[in-house]
Design a protein around this motif. Structure first.
Motif, PDB file in Angstrom:
ATOM      1  N   GLY A 116       0.826  -1.208   0.000  1.00  0.00           N
ATOM      2  CA  GLY A 116       0.000   0.000   0.000  1.00  0.00           C
ATOM      3  C   GLY A 116       0.856   1.252   0.000  1.00  0.00           C
ATOM      4  O   GLY A 116       0.360   2.351  -0.217  1.00  0.00           O
ATOM      5  N   GLY A 117       2.157   1.082   0.255  1.00  0.00           N
ATOM      6  CA  GLY A 117       3.089   2.207   0.172  1.00  0.00           C
ATOM      7  C   GLY A 117       3.646   2.330  -1.238  1.00  0.00           C
ATOM      8  O   GLY A 117       3.120   1.726  -2.182  1.00  0.00           O
ATOM      9  N   TYR A 118       4.723   3.093  -1.368  1.00  0.00           N
ATOM     10  CA  TYR A 118       5.270   3.387  -2.687  1.00  0.00           C
ATOM     11  C   TYR A 118       6.754   3.058  -2.774  1.00  0.00           C
ATOM     12  O   TYR A 118       7.506   3.226  -1.813  1.00  0.00           O
ATOM     13  CB  TYR A 118       5.052   4.873  -3.015  1.00  0.00           C
ATOM     14  N   ARG A 119       7.147   2.586  -3.958  1.00  0.00           N
ATOM     15  CA  ARG A 119       8.563   2.383  -4.269  1.00  0.00           C
ATOM     16  C   ARG A 119       8.855   3.182  -5.518  1.00  0.00           C
ATOM     17  O   ARG A 119       8.631   2.720  -6.641  1.00  0.00           O
ATOM     18  CB  ARG A 119       8.860   0.896  -4.474  1.00  0.00           C
ATOM     19  N   ARG A 120       9.286   4.382  -5.289  1.00  0.00           N
ATOM     20  CA  ARG A 120       9.570   5.311  -6.385  1.00  0.00           C
ATOM     21  C   ARG A 120      11.013   5.750  -6.236  1.00  0.00           C
ATOM     22  O   ARG A 120      11.307   6.714  -5.527  1.00  0.00           O
ATOM     23  CB  ARG A 120       8.638   6.523  -6.293  1.00  0.00           C
ATOM     24  N   TYR A 121      11.912   5.014  -6.848  1.00  0.00           N
ATOM     25  CA  TYR A 121      13.339   5.263  -6.678  1.00  0.00           C
ATOM     26  C   TYR A 121      13.894   6.007  -7.889  1.00  0.00           C
ATOM     27  O   TYR A 121      13.411   5.847  -9.020  1.00  0.00           O
ATOM     28  CB  TYR A 121      14.110   3.955  -6.481  1.00  0.00           C
ATOM     29  N   ALA A 122      14.959   6.757  -7.637  1.00  0.00           N
ATOM     30  CA  ALA A 122      15.515   7.630  -8.669  1.00  0.00           C
ATOM     31  C   ALA A 122      15.942   6.872  -9.913  1.00  0.00           C
ATOM     32  O   ALA A 122      16.587   5.825  -9.831  1.00  0.00           O
ATOM     33  CB  ALA A 122      16.719   8.380  -8.088  1.00  0.00           C
ATOM     34  N   TRP A 123      15.578   7.411 -11.054  1.00  0.00           N
ATOM     35  CA  TRP A 123      16.046   6.936 -12.353  1.00  0.00           C
ATOM     36  C   TRP A 123      15.655   5.480 -12.630  1.00  0.00           C
ATOM     37  O   TRP A 123      16.431   4.714 -13.176  1.00  0.00           O
ATOM     38  CB  TRP A 123      17.567   7.154 -12.490  1.00  0.00           C
ATOM     39  N   THR A 124      14.436   5.123 -12.190  1.00  0.00           N
ATOM     40  CA  THR A 124      13.858   3.819 -12.512  1.00  0.00           C
ATOM     41  C   THR A 124      12.668   4.063 -13.440  1.00  0.00           C
ATOM     42  O   THR A 124      12.337   5.205 -13.757  1.00  0.00           O
ATOM     43  CB  THR A 124      13.346   3.123 -11.238  1.00  0.00           C
ATOM     44  N   ALA A 125      12.012   2.963 -13.827  1.00  0.00           N
ATOM     45  CA  ALA A 125      10.832   3.095 -14.699  1.00  0.00           C
ATOM     46  C   ALA A 125       9.749   3.933 -14.002  1.00  0.00           C
ATOM     47  O   ALA A 125       9.083   4.754 -14.647  1.00  0.00           O
ATOM     48  CB  ALA A 125      10.291   1.711 -15.047  1.00  0.00           C
ATOM     49  N   ASP A 169       7.324  26.610 -19.019  1.00  0.00           N
ATOM     50  CA  ASP A 169       8.563  26.169 -19.679  1.00  0.00           C
ATOM     51  C   ASP A 169       9.230  25.102 -18.821  1.00  0.00           C
ATOM     52  O   ASP A 169       9.608  25.363 -17.680  1.00  0.00           O
ATOM     53  CB  ASP A 169       9.535  27.349 -19.828  1.00  0.00           C
ATOM     54  N   LEU A 170       9.393  23.919 -19.390  1.00  0.00           N
ATOM     55  CA  LEU A 170      10.023  22.820 -18.656  1.00  0.00           C
ATOM     56  C   LEU A 170      11.539  22.872 -18.846  1.00  0.00           C
ATOM     57  O   LEU A 170      12.027  22.917 -19.976  1.00  0.00           O
ATOM     58  CB  LEU A 170       9.485  21.475 -19.157  1.00  0.00           C
ATOM     59  N   VAL A 171      12.247  22.884 -17.727  1.00  0.00           N
ATOM     60  CA  VAL A 171      13.710  22.829 -17.768  1.00  0.00           C
ATOM     61  C   VAL A 171      14.145  21.645 -16.914  1.00  0.00           C
ATOM     62  O   VAL A 171      13.679  21.493 -15.786  1.00  0.00           O
ATOM     63  CB  VAL A 171      14.335  24.128 -17.193  1.00  0.00           C
ATOM     64  N   THR A 172      14.999  20.802 -17.461  1.00  0.00           N
ATOM     65  CA  THR A 172      15.630  19.759 -16.659  1.00  0.00           C
ATOM     66  C   THR A 172      17.098  20.144 -16.523  1.00  0.00           C
ATOM     67  O   THR A 172      17.793  20.293 -17.530  1.00  0.00           O
ATOM     68  CB  THR A 172      15.508  18.374 -17.331  1.00  0.00           C
ATOM     69  N   ASP A 173      17.550  20.351 -15.284  1.00  0.00           N
ATOM     70  CA  ASP A 173      18.927  20.820 -15.114  1.00  0.00           C
ATOM     71  C   ASP A 173      19.926  19.661 -15.227  1.00  0.00           C
ATOM     72  O   ASP A 173      19.530  18.516 -15.451  1.00  0.00           O
ATOM     73  CB  ASP A 173      19.078  21.611 -13.809  1.00  0.00           C
ATOM     74  N   ARG A 174      21.210  19.973 -15.074  1.00  0.00           N
ATOM     75  CA  ARG A 174      22.251  18.951 -15.262  1.00  0.00           C
ATOM     76  C   ARG A 174      22.135  17.808 -14.266  1.00  0.00           C
ATOM     77  O   ARG A 174      22.647  16.714 -14.495  1.00  0.00           O
ATOM     78  CB  ARG A 174      23.633  19.600 -15.105  1.00  0.00           C
ATOM     79  N   CYS A 175      21.487  18.084 -13.134  1.00  0.00           N
ATOM     80  CA  CYS A 175      21.383  17.074 -12.080  1.00  0.00           C
ATOM     81  C   CYS A 175      20.075  16.297 -12.159  1.00  0.00           C
ATOM     82  O   CYS A 175      19.800  15.461 -11.306  1.00  0.00           O
ATOM     83  CB  CYS A 175      21.484  17.740 -10.719  1.00  0.00           C
ATOM     84  N   GLY A 176      19.256  16.616 -13.152  1.00  0.00           N
ATOM     85  CA  GLY A 176      18.007  15.888 -13.318  1.00  0.00           C
ATOM     86  C   GLY A 176      16.837  16.455 -12.539  1.00  0.00           C
ATOM     87  O   GLY A 176      15.767  15.854 -12.520  1.00  0.00           O
ATOM     88  N   ALA A 233      22.736   5.732 -14.807  1.00  0.00           N
ATOM     89  CA  ALA A 233      21.284   5.634 -14.617  1.00  0.00           C
ATOM     90  C   ALA A 233      20.565   6.833 -15.222  1.00  0.00           C
ATOM     91  O   ALA A 233      19.462   6.711 -15.740  1.00  0.00           O
ATOM     92  CB  ALA A 233      20.960   5.526 -13.125  1.00  0.00           C
ATOM     93  N   MET A 234      21.216   8.002 -15.141  1.00  0.00           N
ATOM     94  CA  MET A 234      20.586   9.223 -15.636  1.00  0.00           C
ATOM     95  C   MET A 234      20.614   9.316 -17.153  1.00  0.00           C
ATOM     96  O   MET A 234      19.849  10.072 -17.739  1.00  0.00           O
ATOM     97  CB  MET A 234      21.300  10.449 -15.048  1.00  0.00           C
ATOM     98  N   GLY A 235      21.529   8.591 -17.783  1.00  0.00           N
ATOM     99  CA  GLY A 235      21.613   8.661 -19.238  1.00  0.00           C
ATOM    100  C   GLY A 235      22.439   9.850 -19.675  1.00  0.00           C
ATOM    101  O   GLY A 235      23.596   9.979 -19.299  1.00  0.00           O
ATOM    102  N   HIS A 236      21.835  10.758 -20.401  1.00  0.00           N
ATOM    103  CA  HIS A 236      22.614  11.819 -21.030  1.00  0.00           C
ATOM    104  C   HIS A 236      22.968  12.949 -20.074  1.00  0.00           C
ATOM    105  O   HIS A 236      23.782  13.793 -20.387  1.00  0.00           O
ATOM    106  CB  HIS A 236      21.843  12.405 -22.216  1.00  0.00           C
ATOM    107  N   LEU A 237      22.344  12.995 -18.910  1.00  0.00           N
ATOM    108  CA  LEU A 237      22.597  14.110 -18.003  1.00  0.00           C
ATOM    109  C   LEU A 237      23.909  13.911 -17.265  1.00  0.00           C
ATOM    110  O   LEU A 237      24.355  12.803 -17.034  1.00  0.00           O
ATOM    111  CB  LEU A 237      21.453  14.238 -17.010  1.00  0.00           C
ATOM    112  N   GLU A 238      24.491  15.028 -16.858  1.00  0.00           N
ATOM    113  CA  GLU A 238      25.757  14.972 -16.134  1.00  0.00           C
ATOM    114  C   GLU A 238      25.511  15.488 -14.718  1.00  0.00           C
ATOM    115  O   GLU A 238      25.200  16.659 -14.524  1.00  0.00           O
ATOM    116  CB  GLU A 238      26.784  15.859 -16.840  1.00  0.00           C
ATOM    117  N   PRO A 239      25.579  14.612 -13.713  1.00  0.00           N
ATOM    118  CA  PRO A 239      25.214  15.039 -12.364  1.00  0.00           C
ATOM    119  C   PRO A 239      26.276  15.935 -11.726  1.00  0.00           C
ATOM    120  O   PRO A 239      27.177  15.473 -11.039  1.00  0.00           O
ATOM    121  CB  PRO A 239      25.067  13.722 -11.606  1.00  0.00           C
ATOM    122  N   ALA A 240      26.177  17.220 -11.960  1.00  0.00           N
ATOM    123  CA  ALA A 240      27.137  18.166 -11.393  1.00  0.00           C
ATOM    124  C   ALA A 240      26.460  19.525 -11.234  1.00  0.00           C
ATOM    125  O   ALA A 240      25.394  19.780 -11.788  1.00  0.00           O
ATOM    126  CB  ALA A 240      28.362  18.283 -12.293  1.00  0.00           C
TER     127      ALA A 240
END
Ligand code: ZN
Length: 377
Positions: A19-28, A47-54, A152-159
């Motif tokens: 009944g709870g949630y499993r919503r983990y980063a960079w999963t489906a 305007d949607l912006v996704t920054d370098r850190c996702g 896991a993030m794909g094209h983004l650069e976590p910085a």
């Protein structure tokens, strides 16, 4: 769009049998949540912006630093529905309410959805805001399967992302209360004033793998005994130091019923003015080093902002919290930040029973709309 409609559109994403949630980063599940956020932004012409850190940002207006509201959509394992999503849903609902009444902001208004706030997958809480503000380099983080955050993030650069950060003039995060402060005060909404210092430590407790039936007691090197000392010391040291401490996650190798383990890995979460002393005591009890995986110093939110919001909201109660939040990371980076808490009748959080009454959620939306109208007028 109504709060109700927005809220129900999220309810099935990442729902677990508990009944709870499993919503983990960079999963489906996380991808579905990101698509949901992008869809809500598009529906409103933001305007949607996704920054370098996702981290995701939905902007109404551009050109100067603005007022940002929002929270996160990820969860702890089997977490509740409200921790995070209440802040994001309320932000969209507040923006809708402001537009319905013809409000025209004098500066940009943004809705933020911070990535990986809970740290359930990569071990560092508030990873998205920590990377954004440059206090964490996400490139080195790995999940339990050895996958790096960058992979896991794909094209983004976590910085660090100065461009995204420069757009945040003020940040106000609405969040379900994770305690019973408001229930005891009989009020629906509070203003957050501060976050206690808190950290996470990992202890690797070594042992010697062997047969559970044929190894004599005196010949054993069993790391489970060290784990027992670690857990009981976490409790006693926290009590002695006026803190709270939890061993909520362990990994046992090889994890067999009939095998003495070769290694037990335990994670300590300790919070309070002397959390580091608690970690030291726990490490001594385990006979190993406690590796600090994340640390957040005690943070006070911007006092003039806190006072302004409390006054604006009919002298709302002002409460501190023992939980970490992205608002605390932004505050530590020098951005005027504060929080709004919505009453949680039982105080339960990070569990399926986490709850807020609908009337209180709507009071939270009203409060957030009033805050944006005041700060962006
Ligand atoms: Zn949260």
């Amino acid at each position: 769009m109504s709060f109700e409609h927005l809220w129900s559109s999220l309810l099935e994403v990442g729902r677990a049998p508990s009944g709870g949630y499993r919503r983990y980063a960079w999963t489906a599940e996380d991808r579905l949540l990101r698509e949901w956020f992008a869809g809500e932004a598009a529906e409103r012409g933001l305007d949607l912006v996704t920054d370098r850190c996702g981290n995701q940002w939905a902007w109404w207006g551009s050109g100067q630093p603005g007022v940002v509201v929002g929270s996160h959509l990820d969860s702890v394992p089997d977490g509740g529905a409200y921790d995070g999503p209440l802040g994001v849903v309320s932000a969209f609902a507040a923006l809708d309410a402001l537009r319905d009444r013809g409000f025209r902001p004098s500066m940009p208004v943004g809705i933020a959805c911070f990535g990986d706030e809970e740290g359930a997958r990569f071990g560092v809480a508030c990873a998205g805001s920590r990377m954004l503000t440059g206090v964490l380099d996400g490139r080195a983080l790995r999940d339990a399967d050895g996958i790096t955050m960058a992979e896991a993030m794909g094209h983004l650069e976590p910085a660090r992302d100065d461009e995204a950060l420069a757009r945040v003039g003020t940040f106000v995060e609405l969040h379900v209360e994770q305690g019973r402060g408001l229930a005891e005060l009989d009020r629906p909404v509070a203003v957050g004033s501060s976050i206690v210092g808190h950290g996470r430590w990992r202890l690797d407790l070594p042992g010697r793998a062997n047969h559970a039936g044929t190894t004599r007691i005196e010949d054993r090197d069993d790391p489970m005994l060290r784990l027992a000392a670690v857990i009981t010391t976490a409790r006693s040291a926290a009590t002695a130091h006026g803190c709270v401490a939890t061993v909520g996650k362990v990994a046992v190798e090889p994890n067999g019923v009939n095998a003495i383990p070769s290694l037990v890995r335990a994670w300590l979460d300790a919070r309070g003015p002397h959390a580091r002393e608690v970690a030291d005591a726990v490490a001594a009890a385990g006979g190993v080093e406690a590796v600090c995986e994340s640390w957040s110093a005690a943070t006070a939110f911007h006092p003039p902002l806190v006072q302004r919001l409390a006054g604006l909201l009919d002298d709302a109660p002002v409460l501190g919290t023992g939980a970490g939040h992205d608002a605390g990371i932004l505050a530590a980076a020098g951005i005027p930040a504060a929080m709004l808490f919505v009453r949680n009748p039982t105080g339960v959080s990070h569990a399926p029973d986490e709850h807020a009454e609908r009337a209180d959620c709507l009071a939270g939306v009203d409060a957030l709309a009033a805050v944006v109208a005041d700060l962006a007028r």
